[in-house]
Write a protein that holds these residues in place. Structure first.
Motif, PDB file in Angstrom:
ATOM      1  N   GLU A  18     -12.713   2.297  40.841  1.00  0.00           N
ATOM      2  CA  GLU A  18     -12.860   1.229  41.835  1.00  0.00           C
ATOM      3  C   GLU A  18     -11.981   0.026  41.512  1.00  0.00           C
ATOM      4  N   GLN A  19     -11.866  -0.266  40.203  1.00  0.00           N
ATOM      5  CA  GLN A  19     -11.013  -1.383  39.787  1.00  0.00           C
ATOM      6  C   GLN A  19      -9.571  -0.966  39.529  1.00  0.00           C
ATOM      7  N   GLY A  20      -9.340   0.348  39.510  1.00  0.00           N
ATOM      8  CA  GLY A  20      -7.997   0.830  39.220  1.00  0.00           C
ATOM      9  C   GLY A  20      -7.561   0.552  37.802  1.00  0.00           C
ATOM     10  N   LYS A  21      -8.527   0.588  36.855  1.00  0.00           N
ATOM     11  CA  LYS A  21      -8.204   0.274  35.464  1.00  0.00           C
ATOM     12  C   LYS A  21      -8.463   1.470  34.556  1.00  0.00           C
ATOM     13  N   GLU A  22      -7.713   1.509  33.463  1.00  0.00           N
ATOM     14  CA  GLU A  22      -7.890   2.527  32.435  1.00  0.00           C
ATOM     15  C   GLU A  22      -8.214   1.830  31.121  1.00  0.00           C
ATOM     16  N   ILE A  23      -9.324   2.243  30.487  1.00  0.00           N
ATOM     17  CA  ILE A  23      -9.739   1.658  29.215  1.00  0.00           C
ATOM     18  C   ILE A  23      -9.529   2.691  28.117  1.00  0.00           C
ATOM     19  N   LYS A  24      -8.774   2.319  27.096  1.00  0.00           N
ATOM     20  CA  LYS A  24      -8.531   3.204  25.963  1.00  0.00           C
ATOM     21  C   LYS A  24      -9.607   2.959  24.912  1.00  0.00           C
ATOM     22  N   SER A  25     -10.490   3.950  24.730  1.00  0.00           N
ATOM     23  CA  SER A  25     -11.603   3.794  23.787  1.00  0.00           C
ATOM     24  C   SER A  25     -11.176   4.133  22.355  1.00  0.00           C
ATOM     25  N   CYS A  26     -10.560   5.299  22.176  1.00  0.00           N
ATOM     26  CA  CYS A  26     -10.046   5.670  20.855  1.00  0.00           C
ATOM     27  C   CYS A  26      -8.786   6.502  21.042  1.00  0.00           C
ATOM     28  N   HIS A  27      -7.900   6.455  20.068  1.00  0.00           N
ATOM     29  CA  HIS A  27      -6.616   7.143  20.232  1.00  0.00           C
ATOM     30  C   HIS A  27      -6.082   7.644  18.900  1.00  0.00           C
ATOM     31  N   ASP A  28      -5.486   8.825  18.948  1.00  0.00           N
ATOM     32  CA  ASP A  28      -4.812   9.450  17.798  1.00  0.00           C
ATOM     33  C   ASP A  28      -5.705   9.526  16.561  1.00  0.00           C
ATOM     34  N   ILE A  29      -6.950   9.948  16.750  1.00  0.00           N
ATOM     35  CA  ILE A  29      -7.878  10.114  15.630  1.00  0.00           C
ATOM     36  C   ILE A  29      -7.675  11.501  15.028  1.00  0.00           C
ATOM     37  N   SER A  30      -7.390  11.548  13.739  1.00  0.00           N
ATOM     38  CA  SER A  30      -7.196  12.827  13.048  1.00  0.00           C
ATOM     39  C   SER A  30      -7.897  12.780  11.691  1.00  0.00           C
ATOM     40  N   PHE A  31      -8.686  13.804  11.406  1.00  0.00           N
ATOM     41  CA  PHE A  31      -9.299  13.933  10.081  1.00  0.00           C
ATOM     42  C   PHE A  31      -9.874  15.338   9.947  1.00  0.00           C
ATOM     43  N   THR A  32     -10.239  15.699   8.727  1.00  0.00           N
ATOM     44  CA  THR A  32     -10.820  17.013   8.436  1.00  0.00           C
ATOM     45  C   THR A  32     -12.123  16.830   7.680  1.00  0.00           C
ATOM     46  N   LEU A  33     -13.143  17.549   8.120  1.00  0.00           N
ATOM     47  CA  LEU A  33     -14.429  17.559   7.428  1.00  0.00           C
ATOM     48  C   LEU A  33     -14.598  18.909   6.758  1.00  0.00           C
ATOM     49  N   ASP A  34     -14.733  18.906   5.431  1.00  0.00           N
ATOM     50  CA  ASP A  34     -14.903  20.154   4.696  1.00  0.00           C
ATOM     51  C   ASP A  34     -16.338  20.651   4.795  1.00  0.00           C
ATOM     52  N   LYS A  35     -16.527  21.949   4.635  1.00  0.00           N
ATOM     53  CA  LYS A  35     -17.869  22.519   4.625  1.00  0.00           C
ATOM     54  C   LYS A  35     -18.677  21.893   3.490  1.00  0.00           C
ATOM     55  N   GLY A  36     -19.863  21.433   3.825  1.00  0.00           N
ATOM     56  CA  GLY A  36     -20.712  20.772   2.843  1.00  0.00           C
ATOM     57  C   GLY A  36     -20.347  19.331   2.582  1.00  0.00           C
ATOM     58  N   GLY A  37     -19.366  18.802   3.322  1.00  0.00           N
ATOM     59  CA  GLY A  37     -18.935  17.422   3.127  1.00  0.00           C
ATOM     60  C   GLY A  37     -19.676  16.444   4.026  1.00  0.00           C
ATOM     61  N   PHE A  38     -19.486  15.168   3.735  1.00  0.00           N
ATOM     62  CA  PHE A  38     -20.142  14.110   4.513  1.00  0.00           C
ATOM     63  C   PHE A  38     -19.131  12.987   4.706  1.00  0.00           C
ATOM     64  N   ILE A  39     -18.754  12.741   5.949  1.00  0.00           N
ATOM     65  CA  ILE A  39     -17.832  11.655   6.285  1.00  0.00           C
ATOM     66  C   ILE A  39     -18.599  10.565   7.016  1.00  0.00           C
ATOM     67  N   GLY A  40     -18.390   9.328   6.595  1.00  0.00           N
ATOM     68  CA  GLY A  40     -18.991   8.181   7.261  1.00  0.00           C
ATOM     69  C   GLY A  40     -17.935   7.416   8.040  1.00  0.00           C
ATOM     70  N   ILE A  41     -18.322   6.875   9.186  1.00  0.00           N
ATOM     71  CA  ILE A  41     -17.422   6.055  10.000  1.00  0.00           C
ATOM     72  C   ILE A  41     -18.067   4.689  10.186  1.00  0.00           C
ATOM     73  N   VAL A  42     -17.327   3.653   9.848  1.00  0.00           N
ATOM     74  CA  VAL A  42     -17.812   2.280  10.027  1.00  0.00           C
ATOM     75  C   VAL A  42     -16.860   1.544  10.960  1.00  0.00           C
ATOM     76  N   GLY A  43     -17.286   0.376  11.408  1.00  0.00           N
ATOM     77  CA  GLY A  43     -16.442  -0.424  12.293  1.00  0.00           C
ATOM     78  C   GLY A  43     -17.308  -1.312  13.162  1.00  0.00           C
ATOM     79  N   THR A  44     -16.672  -2.284  13.784  1.00  0.00           N
ATOM     80  CA  THR A  44     -17.396  -3.224  14.624  1.00  0.00           C
ATOM     81  C   THR A  44     -17.904  -2.543  15.899  1.00  0.00           C
ATOM     82  N   SER A  45     -18.875  -3.164  16.546  1.00  0.00           N
ATOM     83  CA  SER A  45     -19.386  -2.643  17.811  1.00  0.00           C
ATOM     84  C   SER A  45     -18.259  -2.602  18.838  1.00  0.00           C
ATOM     85  N   GLY A  46     -18.196  -1.507  19.581  1.00  0.00           N
ATOM     86  CA  GLY A  46     -17.158  -1.356  20.596  1.00  0.00           C
ATOM     87  C   GLY A  46     -15.845  -0.818  20.081  1.00  0.00           C
ATOM     88  N   ALA A  47     -15.804  -0.438  18.790  1.00  0.00           N
ATOM     89  CA  ALA A  47     -14.548   0.055  18.210  1.00  0.00           C
ATOM     90  C   ALA A  47     -14.235   1.489  18.629  1.00  0.00           C
TER      91      ALA A  47
END
Length: 232
Positions: free
Chosen positions: A19-48
């Motif tokens: 309706e507004q004709g806008k595009e919002i980029k939420s996240c971009h070019d995210i790359s990582f690998t989670l190994d079996k039995g592993g635990f990855i944490g993600i932190v960051g500000t609200s709205g990141a």
């Protein structure tokens, strides 16, 4: 050498406000690998864009671009971004768990039945599903007088504890955690932490969003900071 259970390649997600004709980029070019039995944490500000990453993996959101390669028991390596609905429904029932801050439950389903249904979906027998459900409800200290009630009237903390019981009763291979301790008291946070450590020791792989850095200490193998839609 560790074997990956999840490989994220150049994940990007944009939202279109037509309706507004806008595009919002939420996240971009995210790359990582989670190994079996592993635990990855993600932190960051609200709205990141932290929750967006998890929802793209769980396929609540469709990616704008990129790949989410999951090493499943049923299908082998599968790109969740391209999996069909039937495959995703099966994987959510049998292999991938998701803990949200918000409770999603079928109408007129009691708290206990909600957890039993999750165990049945994961392939446990009726008897084993009921046993595991009681075990989880007791572990997360949901009072027995609440078990046969509809959770619409539960407090925020009670709903989150029910969410945790629903996800963890399955003993999923891959567990996605979207701020699982957001409205919990300190004692219940310790229960969550102890159970996550137990699941990790049993071979579960986990990816979680946290604001409580103390909670993450000794739990996560890697921590990524998401800022303005990308890892820093």
């Amino acid at each position: 050498m560790s074997e990956p259970i999840l490989t994220i390649k150049n994940l990007s997600k944009n939202f279109f406000l037509h309706e507004q004709g806008k595009e919002i980029k939420s996240c971009h070019d995210i790359s990582f690998t989670l190994d079996k039995g592993g635990f990855i944490g993600i932190v960051g500000t609200s709205g990141a864009g932290k929750s967006t990453v998890l929802r793209c993996i769980y396929r609540t959101y469709l990616l704008t671009s990129g790949e989410v390669i999951y090493n499943s028991l049923c299908y082998g390596d599968i790109d969740l971004a391209k999996a069909d609905d039937r495959q995703m429904i099966y994987l959510r029932k049998a292999e991938i768990g998701y803990v949200s801050q918000f409770l999603s439950i079928l109408p007129r389903t009691t708290a206990k039945q909600h957890v039993i249904d999750a165990a049945l979906e994961a392939g446990f027998s009726q008897e084993e599903a009921e046993r595991r459900a009681v075990e989880m409800l007791e572990y997360f200290r949901l009072r027995p007088d609440l078990w046969e009630l509809y959770p619409a009237t539960f407090s925020g903390g009670e709903k989150l504890r029910l969410n945790l019981a629903h996800a963890m009763v399955k003993a999923p291979r891959l567990l996605l955690l979207d701020e699982p301790t957001a409205s919990l008291d300190p004692d219940t946070k310790l229960l969550v932490r102890d159970l996550l450590l137990k699941l990790k020791n049993e071979g579960a792989s986990m990816l979680g969003i946290f604001h409580d850095l103390e909670f993450m200490d000794g739990l996560c193998d890697k921590v990524y900071n998401l800022s303005k839609g990308s890892f820093v």
